[in-house]
Design an enzyme around this catalytic site. Structure first.
Site, short mmCIF file in Angstrom:
data_model
loop_
_atom_site.label_atom_id
_atom_site.label_comp_id
_atom_site.label_asym_id
_atom_site.label_seq_id
_atom_site.Cartn_x
_atom_site.Cartn_y
_atom_site.Cartn_z
N MET A 9 2.82 11.67 0.70
CA MET A 9 3.66 10.62 0.11
C MET A 9 4.56 11.26 -0.93
SD MET A 9 1.19 7.28 -0.24
CE MET A 9 2.65 6.28 -0.55
N GLU A 10 5.82 11.40 -0.57
CA GLU A 10 6.81 12.06 -1.41
C GLU A 10 6.90 11.38 -2.78
OE1 GLU A 10 10.01 14.47 -2.75
OE2 GLU A 10 8.41 14.72 -1.28
N CYS A 99 9.98 10.33 7.57
CA CYS A 99 10.48 9.92 6.26
C CYS A 99 11.66 8.96 6.41
CB CYS A 99 10.91 11.12 5.44
SG CYS A 99 11.51 10.69 3.78
N LYS A 140 4.25 14.22 12.43
CA LYS A 140 4.13 12.81 12.08
C LYS A 140 5.44 12.12 12.43
CE LYS A 140 2.89 9.53 8.47
NZ LYS A 140 2.67 9.28 7.03
N ASN A 200 -1.55 5.26 11.45
CA ASN A 200 -1.17 5.23 10.03
C ASN A 200 -0.37 3.97 9.74
OD1 ASN A 200 1.41 6.73 8.09
ND2 ASN A 200 -0.59 6.19 7.29
N GLY A 201 -0.64 3.35 8.58
CA GLY A 201 0.13 2.20 8.14
C GLY A 201 -0.70 0.97 7.86
N GLU A 202 -0.56 0.41 6.65
CA GLU A 202 -1.16 -0.86 6.25
C GLU A 202 -2.69 -0.88 6.28
OE1 GLU A 202 0.38 -3.76 4.91
OE2 GLU A 202 1.90 -2.20 4.73
N GLY A 224 -2.42 6.17 3.27
CA GLY A 224 -1.46 6.55 2.23
C GLY A 224 -1.57 5.67 1.01
N ARG A 225 -0.76 4.61 0.95
CA ARG A 225 -0.74 3.75 -0.23
C ARG A 225 -2.10 3.11 -0.50
NH1 ARG A 225 3.61 -0.46 0.82
NH2 ARG A 225 2.79 -0.23 2.93
#
Length: 334
Positions: A9-10, A99, A140, A200-202, A224-225
């Site tokens: 995560m940039e 990205c 990715k 990946n995601g949510e 990630g988040r």
């Protein structure tokens, strides 16, 4: 064995936060923030600066392997830099085709490359030729730029180019981080490539993780988040998978998190200029507010502060021990 990966995560999950999150446990692999490759051969120190774990066997202090992610659009230049990076023995080399940031996309990098499957193949095949077989070579991607018309073609191109695993952020570039994530596309991609596909995601909770695995058909999930907002998420997923019970006591979690916040603050102070340190802390606290009322209170208490000494005083008042400063290790010039 199902894997849990900590997403790149940039501007958020750097080596400091990777250190803290992997100390909590549960992750099989972390991926670094991207290193931009554009027209020149980067010196080894550039890779070490972005991924200091390279000087520790490409592992965090807790022992979690860290793959290094490259971003660019020129096959020859990426290949040359991947060869340079391979000499530092990373735990893996990953290519970024996901990205969505405009500053990256306006130069034809990241998710914008998903408009051209043939270029994806040229890049991947060129890098594959320079990466030794013993170093995992992965990529990715998102589902596309604006739609999913070329999703499967892109996945096939990456697979044909020689990657050994593919992580799929199940949204398009224009969808950015807006829910939902289209996990069903991970299953479709898995049907057309022979390599393992990571969803990946949510994924914000153990229930999200279970749904993601069920819909995507993948046992491998990249978080990630959700990991930043809940440092204990991976550990709870592991506990459930082992047949255990999940402790939902957020107060206990916060007590365990306080010394990790202290270490984070100490390391940030050693890494960045003083004028940026408070902002880094606020960024993480802002994410933690989703799950911890204590983080909300602490965020509000430091929100207007910029002085490191003042922030440290407030942290101590909220039960976060302030650790002595540490010297920042500067990567050597090799």
């Amino acid at each position: 064995m199902a894997r849990l990966l900590l997403a790149p995560m940039e501007g958020l999950v750097d080596d400091v936060l990777r250190d803290v999150l992997t100390r909590v446990g549960g992750y099989d692999l972390a991926v670094s923030e991207f290193i931009r490759v554009s027209g020149s051969l980067l010196p080894p120190r550039a890779f070490r600066r972005r991924c200091p774990e390279l000087d520790r066997g490409s592992r965090t202090t807790a022992g979690t392997p860290v793959a290094v992610q490259l971003l660019g659009s020129d096959p020859a230049c990426l290949a040359e830099n991947a060869a340079q990076l391979a000499q530092l023995a990373p735990a893996g080399i990953d290519l970024n085709f996901g990205c969505p940031a405009p500053r990256v996309n306006r130069h034809g990098g990241g998710a914008m490359l998903l408009a051209d499957p043939e270029q994806l193949y040229r890049i991947t095949a060129a890098v594959r030729r320079t990466v030794p077989a013993e170093i995992p070579f992965t990529a990715k991607m998102r589902l596309g730029v604006r739609d999913t018309a070329r999703t499967l073609d892109c996945a096939r191109a990456l697979a044909a180019g020689g990657i050994v695993s593919l992580a799929v952020h199940a949204r398009t570039r224009v969808e950015a981080y807006r829910p939902p994530a289209h996990w069903e596309w991970v299953a479709r991609i898995s049907e057309v490539v022979g390599q393992p596909v990571v969803a990946n995601g949510e994924v914000w909770s153990t229930a999200d993780h279970a749904r993601c695995c069920a819909v995507s058909g993948s046992d491998d999930v990249m978080i990630g988040r959700g990991a930043v907002a809940d440092p204990f998420l991976a550990r709870r997923i592991r506990a459930l998978a082992a047949g255990g019970e999940v402790d939902a006591d957020r107060s206990a979690d916060w007590r365990e998190l306080r010394p990790l916040l202290a270490s984070f603050w100490q390391q940030v102070g050693a890494k960045v200029a003083e004028r940026h340190a408070a902002g880094r802390l606020k960024l993480w606290l802002g994410a933690l507010r989703r799950n911890f009322v204590e983080a909300e209170a602490l965020f509000q208490a430091v929100r207007a502060l910029r002085c490191v000494a003042e922030v440290s005083r407030v942290l101590a008042l909220h039960g976060v021990p302030v650790l002595p400063p540490v010297a920042h290790a500067v990567p050597d010039a090799r």
